[in-house]
Design an enzyme around this catalytic site. Structure first.
Site, mmCIF file in Angstrom:
data_model
loop_
_atom_site.group_PDB
_atom_site.id
_atom_site.type_symbol
_atom_site.label_atom_id
_atom_site.label_comp_id
_atom_site.label_asym_id
_atom_site.label_seq_id
_atom_site.Cartn_x
_atom_site.Cartn_y
_atom_site.Cartn_z
ATOM 1 N N HIS A 1 -1.992 -9.010 1.257
ATOM 2 C CA HIS A 1 -2.607 -7.742 1.683
ATOM 3 C C HIS A 1 -3.847 -8.146 2.474
ATOM 4 O O HIS A 1 -4.862 -8.520 1.883
ATOM 5 C CB HIS A 1 -2.967 -6.862 0.482
ATOM 6 C CG HIS A 1 -3.524 -5.533 0.907
ATOM 7 N ND1 HIS A 1 -2.850 -4.347 0.734
ATOM 8 C CD2 HIS A 1 -4.678 -5.209 1.535
ATOM 9 C CE1 HIS A 1 -3.573 -3.352 1.240
ATOM 10 N NE2 HIS A 1 -4.689 -3.851 1.724
ATOM 11 N N HIS B 1 7.319 -0.747 -3.301
ATOM 12 C CA HIS B 1 6.765 -0.378 -4.613
ATOM 13 C C HIS B 1 7.775 0.504 -5.338
ATOM 14 O O HIS B 1 8.127 1.574 -4.830
ATOM 15 C CB HIS B 1 5.450 0.393 -4.451
ATOM 16 C CG HIS B 1 4.388 -0.410 -3.775
ATOM 17 N ND1 HIS B 1 3.469 -1.151 -4.479
ATOM 18 C CD2 HIS B 1 4.104 -0.608 -2.458
ATOM 19 C CE1 HIS B 1 2.662 -1.763 -3.618
ATOM 20 N NE2 HIS B 1 3.032 -1.458 -2.391
ATOM 21 N N LEU B 2 8.206 0.053 -6.515
ATOM 22 C CA LEU B 2 9.130 0.865 -7.306
ATOM 23 C C LEU B 2 8.461 1.468 -8.536
ATOM 24 O O LEU B 2 9.048 2.318 -9.196
ATOM 25 C CB LEU B 2 10.340 0.031 -7.757
ATOM 26 C CG LEU B 2 11.398 -0.278 -6.699
ATOM 27 C CD1 LEU B 2 12.527 -1.121 -7.302
ATOM 28 C CD2 LEU B 2 11.969 0.994 -6.085
ATOM 29 N N ARG B 3 7.248 0.973 -8.873
ATOM 30 C CA ARG B 3 6.534 1.462 -10.070
ATOM 31 C C ARG B 3 7.339 1.199 -11.339
ATOM 32 O O ARG B 3 8.194 0.328 -11.370
ATOM 33 C CB ARG B 3 6.191 2.959 -9.955
ATOM 34 C CG ARG B 3 5.634 3.403 -8.616
ATOM 35 C CD ARG B 3 4.324 2.767 -8.280
ATOM 36 N NE ARG B 3 3.693 3.422 -7.134
ATOM 37 C CZ ARG B 3 2.853 2.850 -6.314
ATOM 38 N NH1 ARG B 3 2.523 1.578 -6.451
ATOM 39 N NH2 ARG B 3 2.316 3.516 -5.320
ATOM 40 N N HIS C 1 3.571 8.045 -5.053
ATOM 41 C CA HIS C 1 2.541 8.584 -5.961
ATOM 42 C C HIS C 1 2.939 10.032 -6.223
ATOM 43 O O HIS C 1 3.470 10.698 -5.320
ATOM 44 C CB HIS C 1 1.164 8.576 -5.302
ATOM 45 C CG HIS C 1 0.582 7.219 -5.098
ATOM 46 N ND1 HIS C 1 -0.158 6.563 -6.056
ATOM 47 C CD2 HIS C 1 0.633 6.379 -4.031
ATOM 48 C CE1 HIS C 1 -0.545 5.389 -5.593
ATOM 49 N NE2 HIS C 1 -0.067 5.244 -4.367
ATOM 50 N N ALA D 1 -3.712 6.168 -2.092
ATOM 51 C CA ALA D 1 -3.150 5.579 -0.865
ATOM 52 C C ALA D 1 -1.685 5.242 -1.093
ATOM 53 O O ALA D 1 -1.350 4.621 -2.101
ATOM 54 C CB ALA D 1 -3.922 4.315 -0.506
ATOM 55 N N HIS E 1 2.321 -5.459 6.050
ATOM 56 C CA HIS E 1 1.958 -4.191 6.702
ATOM 57 C C HIS E 1 0.856 -4.354 7.761
ATOM 58 O O HIS E 1 -0.217 -3.765 7.661
ATOM 59 C CB HIS E 1 1.560 -3.121 5.678
ATOM 60 C CG HIS E 1 0.714 -3.574 4.524
ATOM 61 N ND1 HIS E 1 -0.439 -4.278 4.690
ATOM 62 C CD2 HIS E 1 0.857 -3.401 3.189
ATOM 63 C CE1 HIS E 1 -0.973 -4.520 3.507
ATOM 64 N NE2 HIS E 1 -0.201 -4.008 2.584
ATOM 65 N N HIS F 1 9.027 -5.348 1.423
ATOM 66 C CA HIS F 1 7.774 -4.919 0.750
ATOM 67 C C HIS F 1 8.009 -3.516 0.188
ATOM 68 O O HIS F 1 8.009 -2.536 0.936
ATOM 69 C CB HIS F 1 6.617 -4.901 1.749
ATOM 70 C CG HIS F 1 5.306 -4.477 1.151
ATOM 71 N ND1 HIS F 1 4.117 -5.036 1.540
ATOM 72 C CD2 HIS F 1 4.980 -3.561 0.211
ATOM 73 C CE1 HIS F 1 3.124 -4.488 0.861
ATOM 74 N NE2 HIS F 1 3.633 -3.574 0.048
ATOM 75 N N LYS G 1 2.104 -12.334 -4.602
ATOM 76 C CA LYS G 1 1.331 -11.361 -3.827
ATOM 77 C C LYS G 1 -0.165 -11.584 -4.020
ATOM 78 O O LYS G 1 -0.649 -11.647 -5.148
ATOM 79 C CB LYS G 1 1.708 -9.956 -4.295
ATOM 80 C CG LYS G 1 0.904 -8.848 -3.652
ATOM 81 C CD LYS G 1 1.337 -8.593 -2.218
ATOM 82 C CE LYS G 1 0.416 -7.590 -1.537
ATOM 83 N NZ LYS G 1 1.119 -6.592 -0.781
ATOM 84 N N ASP H 1 6.683 -0.822 2.556
ATOM 85 C CA ASP H 1 5.528 -0.449 1.735
ATOM 86 C C ASP H 1 5.701 0.970 1.216
ATOM 87 O O ASP H 1 4.707 1.678 0.989
ATOM 88 C CB ASP H 1 4.212 -0.586 2.515
ATOM 89 C CG ASP H 1 2.999 -0.660 1.585
ATOM 90 O OD1 ASP H 1 3.196 -0.782 0.366
ATOM 91 O OD2 ASP H 1 1.873 -0.578 2.088
HETATM 92 O O1 DOR Z 1 -1.046 2.526 0.768
HETATM 93 C C1 DOR Z 1 -0.834 1.652 -0.053
HETATM 94 N N1 DOR Z 1 -0.273 1.921 -1.263
HETATM 95 N N2 DOR Z 1 -1.185 0.388 0.223
HETATM 96 C C2 DOR Z 1 -1.126 -0.585 -0.691
HETATM 97 O O2 DOR Z 1 -1.482 -1.684 -0.372
HETATM 98 C C3 DOR Z 1 -0.696 -0.289 -2.072
HETATM 99 C C4 DOR Z 1 0.142 0.881 -2.128
HETATM 100 C C5 DOR Z 1 0.350 1.407 -3.531
HETATM 101 O O3 DOR Z 1 0.599 0.613 -4.434
HETATM 102 O O4 DOR Z 1 0.273 2.616 -3.715
HETATM 103 ZN ZN ZN Z 2 2.231 -2.293 -0.686
#
Ligand code: DOR
Ligand code: ZN
Length: 375
Positions: free
Chosen positions: A162, A41-43, A277, A289, A200, A39, A125, A273
């Site tokens: 999720h 996130h690479l953006r 950001h 988040a 998560h 799991h 997802k 996860d």
């Molecule tokens: O904390 C989180 N950030 N939870 C998520 O489910 C998404 C993720 C995000 O994409 O920033």
């Molecule tokens: Zn996530």
């Protein structure tokens, strides 16, 4: 981690949890199969350029989250995103992004068949609409996606969930437990053939539910939820870099998560996860988040497992249980962790562009396990 510890005043409970006491009893080197992140996130764009190598340095593969703006809904979106990820990797990297689709109420089963048939799509997802970052296009009414889920069940494709309800009247700390009761348990009954990963997991309820399911169900656990509880987030000031969704719960739940991760149980595996950001968007009146753990995840995990005298279970958690659930071979390559006398120095921030940065997770204790770089 000195700077971050000064800035964030490492929580007392975590400082006490630092596991130097076990030092004599544990090995100084640990070689495991190369880990995967189930799991991640690479953006996209500049952020992707900044963070891709942080995961590729230690991990062989990762399940890539599709919550871009706009989201990765169709197979051709996933194919194009995969190309952008590959282009962002350092020369010579053989990191493999495992692509996912973002489930919407308009998702097309025929497109899914195509993407799976091409060997491109590895999971889908499910975000309940409004649950988290970029989830507005997610699912409001599960009825509307049942035909799509039935196709997934037929194809044997895992659904990554999720697991939080979004109802305004449900307390944020209860949203996972209520999701299990209202959505997940009924879905399992209705479509037991559908393979589901509860992502998560943050509560004992989630762990118990996953354990209670005979087959076709697993859970990912993040690095940060093994280390922080809600006091770390809130006591002595709000610490935005500990804010994520699902939000960290009370200590009893964290302890249950550590027990599950270190148990070796096949239904639990790592999904970091890691969710970058820009620092200023987290240190804000309405902060985003997400916790960025990609750079130091393996060091953090080694420390947590060592504290539980469970270093022998680390490989199952990071490198064996995930591939087994996804029906993929474990990696042939290895990764070696070495215990150092001095703390391992990780950057507190990673540069992105135009002076922006991403803040790296501060576990609140020193890390002594370093990943040995290939010579
Ligand atoms: O904390 C989180 N950030 N939870 C998520 O489910 C998404 C993720 C995000 O994409 O920033
Ligand atoms: Zn996530």
């Amino acid at each position: 981690m000195t700077d971050a510890r000064t800035r964030q005043a490492a929580p007392q409970a975590q400082a006490q949890a630092a596991p130097q006491a076990q030092a004599q009893a544990t090995p100084q080197r640990l070689t495991i199969r190369r880990p995967d992140d189930w799991h991640l996130h690479l953006r996209d764009g500049a952020m992707l350029q900044a963070v891709a190598s942080e995961t590729a340095r230690h991990f062989a593969r990762a399940i890539i989250m599709p919550n871009l703006v706009p989201p990765v809904v169709r197979s051709h979106d996933a194919a194009a995103y995969r190309e952008r990820i590959l282009a962002a990797l350092p020369a010579g990297s053989n990191f493999e992004p495992l692509m996912t689709l973002y489930l919407t109420e308009a998702s097309d089963p025929a497109d899914l068949r195509q993407g799976v048939g091409d060997g491109l799509v590895r999971a889908v997802k499910l975000y309940p609409a409004g649950a988290t970052t970029n989830s507005d296009s997610g699912v409001r009414d599960i009825e509307k996606v049942m035909p799509f889920l039935e196709t997934m069940a037929e194809l044997g494709l895992p659904l990554c969930v999720h697991g939080e309800v979004t109802d305004a009247d449900i307390d944020i700390f209860d949203r996972e437990a209520v999701f299990i009761e209202r959505v997940l348990a009924p879905l399992r009954q209705r479509l037991p053939e559908l393979r589901i990963v509860m992502e998560h997991v943050t509560t004992r309820h989630g762990l118990d539910f996953v354990r209670s399911q005979a087959q076709g169900m697993a859970a990912t656990l993040t690095t940060h939820h093994l280390i922080i509880n809600r006091n770390h987030l809130l006591v002595g000031g709000v610490r935005p870099h500990y804010y994520c969704l699902p939000v960290a719960k009370r200590e009893a739940h964290r302890l249950a998560l550590v027990e599950a991760a270190t148990s070796g149980d096949a239904c639990f595996f790592l999904g970091t996860d890691s969710a970058p950001h820009a620092t200023h968007t987290k240190e804000a009146a309405c902060g985003c988040a997400g916790i960025f753990t990609a750079p130091n995840t393996m060091s953090c995990l080694a420390q947590v497992f060592e504290a539980e005298s469970a270093l022998d279970k680390l490989e199952a958690f990071t490198s064996l249980n995930g591939p087994a659930f996804y029906g993929l071979p474990a990696n042939e390559q290895a990764l070696t962790l070495v215990k150092q006398d001095q703390p391992v120095a990780y950057p507190t921030q990673i540069p992105v562009e135009d002076g922006q940065t991403v803040t790296v997770f501060d576990p609140g204790f020193e890390l002594y396990w370093a990943v040995e770089e290939a010579s």
